[in-house]
Motif scaffolding. Structure first.
Motif, PDB file in Angstrom:
ATOM      1  N   SER A  81       0.657   9.535  -5.277  1.00 10.96           N
ATOM      2  CA  SER A  81       1.005  10.872  -4.794  1.00 10.96           C
ATOM      3  C   SER A  81       1.896  11.614  -5.792  1.00 10.96           C
ATOM      4  O   SER A  81       1.670  12.795  -6.094  1.00 10.96           O
TER       5      SER A  81
ATOM      6  N   VAL B  49      -6.554   4.581  -2.233  1.00  8.45           N
ATOM      7  CA  VAL B  49      -5.669   3.453  -2.514  1.00  8.45           C
ATOM      8  C   VAL B  49      -6.113   2.217  -1.741  1.00  8.45           C
ATOM      9  O   VAL B  49      -6.129   1.098  -2.280  1.00  8.45           O
ATOM     10  N   THR B  50      -6.501   2.394  -0.486  1.00 12.05           N
ATOM     11  CA  THR B  50      -6.958   1.264   0.328  1.00 12.05           C
ATOM     12  C   THR B  50      -8.192   0.620  -0.274  1.00 12.05           C
ATOM     13  O   THR B  50      -8.286  -0.613  -0.378  1.00 12.05           O
TER      14      THR B  50
ATOM     15  N   GLU C  69       2.089   1.975  -3.475  1.00  8.71           N
ATOM     16  CA  GLU C  69       1.022   2.495  -4.345  1.00  8.71           C
ATOM     17  C   GLU C  69       0.666   3.930  -3.964  1.00  8.71           C
ATOM     18  O   GLU C  69       0.399   4.764  -4.833  1.00  8.71           O
ATOM     19  N   VAL C  70       0.663   4.222  -2.673  1.00  6.60           N
ATOM     20  CA  VAL C  70       0.402   5.602  -2.228  1.00  6.60           C
ATOM     21  C   VAL C  70       1.474   6.536  -2.780  1.00  6.60           C
ATOM     22  O   VAL C  70       1.165   7.644  -3.243  1.00  6.60           O
ATOM     23  N   GLU C  71       2.726   6.093  -2.760  1.00 10.27           N
ATOM     24  CA  GLU C  71       3.799   6.937  -3.284  1.00 10.27           C
ATOM     25  C   GLU C  71       3.623   7.184  -4.781  1.00 10.27           C
ATOM     26  O   GLU C  71       3.808   8.304  -5.266  1.00 10.27           O
TER      27      GLU C  71
ATOM     28  N   ALA D 245       0.834  -1.207   0.000  1.00  8.13           N
ATOM     29  CA  ALA D 245       0.000   0.000   0.000  1.00  8.13           C
ATOM     30  C   ALA D 245       0.866   1.254   0.000  1.00  8.13           C
ATOM     31  O   ALA D 245       0.550   2.236  -0.693  1.00  8.13           O
ATOM     32  N   ASP D 246       1.971   1.232   0.751  1.00  6.64           N
ATOM     33  CA  ASP D 246       2.845   2.406   0.798  1.00  6.64           C
ATOM     34  C   ASP D 246       3.431   2.717  -0.573  1.00  6.64           C
ATOM     35  O   ASP D 246       3.543   3.887  -0.963  1.00  6.64           O
TER      36      ASP D 246
ATOM     37  N   GLU E  28      -3.401  13.913   1.658  1.00  4.93           N
ATOM     38  CA  GLU E  28      -2.756  12.642   1.981  1.00  4.93           C
ATOM     39  C   GLU E  28      -3.731  11.620   2.564  1.00  4.93           C
ATOM     40  O   GLU E  28      -3.721  10.445   2.175  1.00  4.93           O
TER      41      GLU E  28
ATOM     42  N   GLU F  63      -7.882  -5.072   4.366  1.00 10.16           N
ATOM     43  CA  GLU F  63      -6.466  -4.872   4.671  1.00 10.16           C
ATOM     44  C   GLU F  63      -6.002  -5.712   5.855  1.00 10.16           C
ATOM     45  O   GLU F  63      -4.861  -6.186   5.887  1.00 10.16           O
TER      46      GLU F  63
ATOM     47  N   ARG G 204      -4.794   8.098   0.643  1.00  6.45           N
ATOM     48  CA  ARG G 204      -4.559   6.761   1.198  1.00  6.45           C
ATOM     49  C   ARG G 204      -5.852   5.970   1.278  1.00  6.45           C
ATOM     50  O   ARG G 204      -5.859   4.745   1.052  1.00  6.45           O
ATOM     51  N   ARG G 205      -6.976   6.629   1.562  1.00  3.78           N
ATOM     52  CA  ARG G 205      -8.261   5.918   1.581  1.00  3.78           C
ATOM     53  C   ARG G 205      -8.604   5.376   0.192  1.00  3.78           C
ATOM     54  O   ARG G 205      -9.060   4.244   0.049  1.00  3.78           O
TER      55      ARG G 205
END
Length: 370
Positions: free
Chosen positions: A244, A270-271, A239-241, A236-237, A263, A282, A267-268
């Motif tokens: 972003s 992406v989740t 994909e968030v990057e 997830a991190d 932010e 998750e 993240r929501r």
């Protein structure tokens, strides 16, 4: 057109080519690059990989990452282009195949524009060549009457050509690549002649592995490619990057007003996409039904960018759940008959129990027209 007006036009284009948008980074890499370069390459394979993956040069220049994923994938893709094998980038929608292909071409030969966009209606002329019919009727077949396609131009100049969505191209048109990739020649029977590839020529194709069976590649053509599979982001991190970075680039290019609070909502989004793709929450506790669409990273980028535009132009300048709810609904519900039930069940079983997601739950319920 003066040089000054040309620069203004370049600044005003909606989306600059990779070699223009990242010209400073490419120039810095070329200046620092002392490693061997294959014929007609602008950079060495090491520098091309650094351009894709990011890094810091000895003079302190920071190279931004264009692709966030396993380094070995990029290294294999780059070294393939230095051999006589063509490169096929394969993956589900939204795994950055087109993005990687464009940046590879920009870094290797400084030209990412020699592109054939594959569709069900792509003719053989798009890959080979066509004719200027006024010249053809007036003077008969000649080199002057030929209209070179992107692949032919790449062959004659020792550059990289790109074919997007190769499996969308009709099978008989696909096979026109076999002689080009195996013999490095393009026959021109009308002139009893041929175009021979100059050293430096190669081809990058992309294909969506969800399109298997649309126009399956023949075994003869597949053998001419080295296939590199681009995976979905592993965490997830990661994909968030990715989301972003791309959202920031798009927002800058579109000159969107600055928006706060992005932010948390990013993240929501992406989740939600990762859980529905995996069919599992998750925490691993709740099984979920999956929608008909792929819910790609590219779609997540689109949802967040749309939300930023809403927040900037019609909100209070802070990205909130209501700004992304409609975009998520549109991304998830591709087939109203099946996906609506999947989405509503997800809201009730996965989103509603989360105490810190109540604003998101209400916004998504409000966005649902039922």
């Amino acid at each position: 057109m003066s040089a000054e007006s040309g620069e203004q036009v370049e600044r005003d284009v909606l989306r600059a080519h990779a070699e223009d948008a990242f010209a400073d980074e490419l120039a810095a890499l070329a200046a620092a690059d002392e490693r061997p370069r294959p014929p007609r390459w602008k950079l060495s394979p090491w520098a091309v990989a650094t351009y894709l993956l990011g890094g810091t040069l000895p003079d302190g220049t920071v190279i931004s990452p264009k692709y966030i994923g396993p380094r070995r994938i990029v290294e294999v893709a780059v070294t393939t282009l230095a051999t006589d094998r063509a490169l096929l980038l394969l993956g589900v929608p939204g795994t950055a195949k087109t993005w990687v292909a464009e940046h590879l071409a920009a870094a290797v030969c400084g030209n990412s524009t020699l592109l054939v966009q594959g569709t069900a209606g792509t003719p053989e002329e798009a890959i080979r060549y066509g004719w200027n019919y006024a010249q053809l009727l007036a003077h008969g077949p000649s080199r002057a009457a030929m209209v070179a396609g992107p692949v032919m131009r790449a062959m004659s100049r020792g550059l990289l050509a790109r074919v997007e969505e190769l499996t969308r191209v009709p099978a008989d048109v696909q096979d026109s690549l076999i002689t080009i990739l195996s013999e490095k020649t393009l026959p021109v029977p009308e002139l009893n002649d041929e175009v021979r590839a100059v050293r430096g020529f190669n081809l990058i194709a992309t294909a969506n592995d969800r399109d298997r069976g649309v126009n399956e590649l023949s075994s003869a053509l597949r053998r001419r490619f080295n296939t590199v599979v681009l995976p979905l982001p592993a965490t997830a991190d990661a994909e968030v990057e990715i989301v972003s970075r791309r959202v920031a680039q798009l927002g800058s290019g579109l000159e969107l007003p600055p928006v706060a609070g992005a932010e948390a909502e990013l993240r929501r989004v992406v989740t939600v996409f990762r859980e529905l793709r995996a069919g599992l929450t998750e925490d691993g506790r709740t099984r979920l039904k999956t929608p008909s669409g792929p819910l790609s990273t590219a779609e997540a980028i689109s949802v967040v960018t749309g939300g930023l535009a809403l927040a900037a132009h019609f909100g209070d300048g802070v990205l909130r759940s209501a700004d992304v709810a409609a975009g998520i609904l549109g991304a998830v519900v591709k087939d109203p008959a099946a996906d609506t039930l999947v989405w509503r069940e997800y809201l009730e079983t996965a989103v509603r129990p989360r105490a810190d997601w109540q604003d998101f739950y209400r916004a998504c319920r409000d966005a649902d027209p039922a």
